[in-house]
Write a protein that holds these residues in place. Structure first.
Motif, PDB file in Angstrom:
ATOM      1  N   ASP A 188      21.527 -20.354  12.850  1.00 49.99           N
ATOM      2  CA  ASP A 188      22.771 -19.840  12.301  1.00 49.99           C
ATOM      3  C   ASP A 188      23.828 -19.630  13.381  1.00 49.99           C
ATOM      4  O   ASP A 188      24.991 -19.409  13.086  1.00 49.99           O
ATOM      5  CB  ASP A 188      22.549 -18.567  11.485  1.00 49.99           C
TER       6      ASP A 188
ATOM      7  N   ASP B 191      21.135 -23.219   7.584  1.00 52.12           N
ATOM      8  CA  ASP B 191      20.239 -22.308   6.874  1.00 52.12           C
ATOM      9  C   ASP B 191      18.942 -23.023   6.521  1.00 52.12           C
ATOM     10  O   ASP B 191      18.831 -24.240   6.644  1.00 52.12           O
ATOM     11  CB  ASP B 191      20.917 -21.707   5.636  1.00 52.12           C
TER      12      ASP B 191
ATOM     13  N   GLU C 272      17.339 -23.583   3.629  1.00 51.02           N
ATOM     14  CA  GLU C 272      17.362 -24.565   2.531  1.00 51.02           C
ATOM     15  C   GLU C 272      17.910 -25.900   3.023  1.00 51.02           C
ATOM     16  O   GLU C 272      17.410 -26.963   2.650  1.00 51.02           O
ATOM     17  CB  GLU C 272      18.199 -24.051   1.356  1.00 51.02           C
ATOM     18  N   GLU C 273      18.940 -25.839   3.858  1.00 48.52           N
ATOM     19  CA  GLU C 273      19.538 -27.056   4.394  1.00 48.52           C
ATOM     20  C   GLU C 273      18.553 -27.799   5.305  1.00 48.52           C
ATOM     21  O   GLU C 273      18.515 -29.022   5.310  1.00 48.52           O
ATOM     22  CB  GLU C 273      20.824 -26.704   5.158  1.00 48.52           C
TER      23      GLU C 273
ATOM     24  N   PRO D  88      19.696 -17.899   7.451  1.00 48.52           N
ATOM     25  CA  PRO D  88      20.190 -17.437   6.154  1.00 48.52           C
ATOM     26  C   PRO D  88      19.566 -18.224   4.994  1.00 48.52           C
ATOM     27  O   PRO D  88      19.016 -19.310   5.214  1.00 48.52           O
ATOM     28  CB  PRO D  88      21.698 -17.702   6.223  1.00 48.52           C
ATOM     29  N   VAL D  89      19.670 -17.718   3.809  1.00 49.83           N
ATOM     30  CA  VAL D  89      19.229 -18.312   2.546  1.00 49.83           C
ATOM     31  C   VAL D  89      17.704 -18.375   2.464  1.00 49.83           C
ATOM     32  O   VAL D  89      17.103 -17.846   1.545  1.00 49.83           O
ATOM     33  CB  VAL D  89      19.859 -19.699   2.283  1.00 49.83           C
ATOM     34  N   LEU D  90      17.072 -19.040   3.405  1.00 47.82           N
ATOM     35  CA  LEU D  90      15.614 -19.187   3.446  1.00 47.82           C
ATOM     36  C   LEU D  90      15.219 -19.086   4.909  1.00 47.82           C
ATOM     37  O   LEU D  90      15.704 -19.866   5.736  1.00 47.82           O
ATOM     38  CB  LEU D  90      15.225 -20.559   2.870  1.00 47.82           C
TER      39      LEU D  90
END
Length: 121
Positions: A9, A33, A35-36, A56-58
């Motif tokens: 990040d 992140d 997921e990406e 972030p996100v995952l």
């Protein structure tokens, strides 16, 4: 040219790792992140993924589990690059399927030595 997904990040960390990996003749794909990261692995089938634990996100460990659960692609080598130095976290990553764990701060020599151990350069 082998592909590398770099996930952090921090834009500065991504830029530093991108420079190192580009100098080592990798095609670099960046992710911000977890997921990406998984999506980039599915789309690009990289040779190596270098990612932070805290994403972030995952988070990185959950992204690792998703990557290792992808059966239709060749599996990349996965190296965590994190400021988390807790032995239990390192063990969890390695037991979960990570190939190596680099602690921040790092330098180019450390990255090169880890890539050599994994037969990526």
């Amino acid at each position: 040219m082998a592909k590398c997904v770099i996930a952090d990040d921090s834009r500065i960390i991504r830029m530093l790792l991108s420079k190192i990996m580009t100098n080592l003749n990798f095609e670099v794909i960046e992710a911000e992140d977890g997921e990406e990261v998984v999506e980039m692995v599915e789309l690009n089938e990289p040779a190596v993924v270098i990612m932070d634990w805290r994403l972030p996100v995952l988070d990185g460990i959950d992204a690792l589990y998703k990557i290792r659960g992808l059966k239709k692609i060749s599996q990349p080598k996965v190296m965590f690059c994190s400021s988390l130095v807790d032995v239990d976290k390192i063990r969890e990553a390695l037991d979960g399927g990570a190939d190596d764990y680099i602690m921040k701060p790092f330098d180019e020599e450390i990255i090169i030595s880890k890539l050599e151990i994994l037969d990526l350069i």
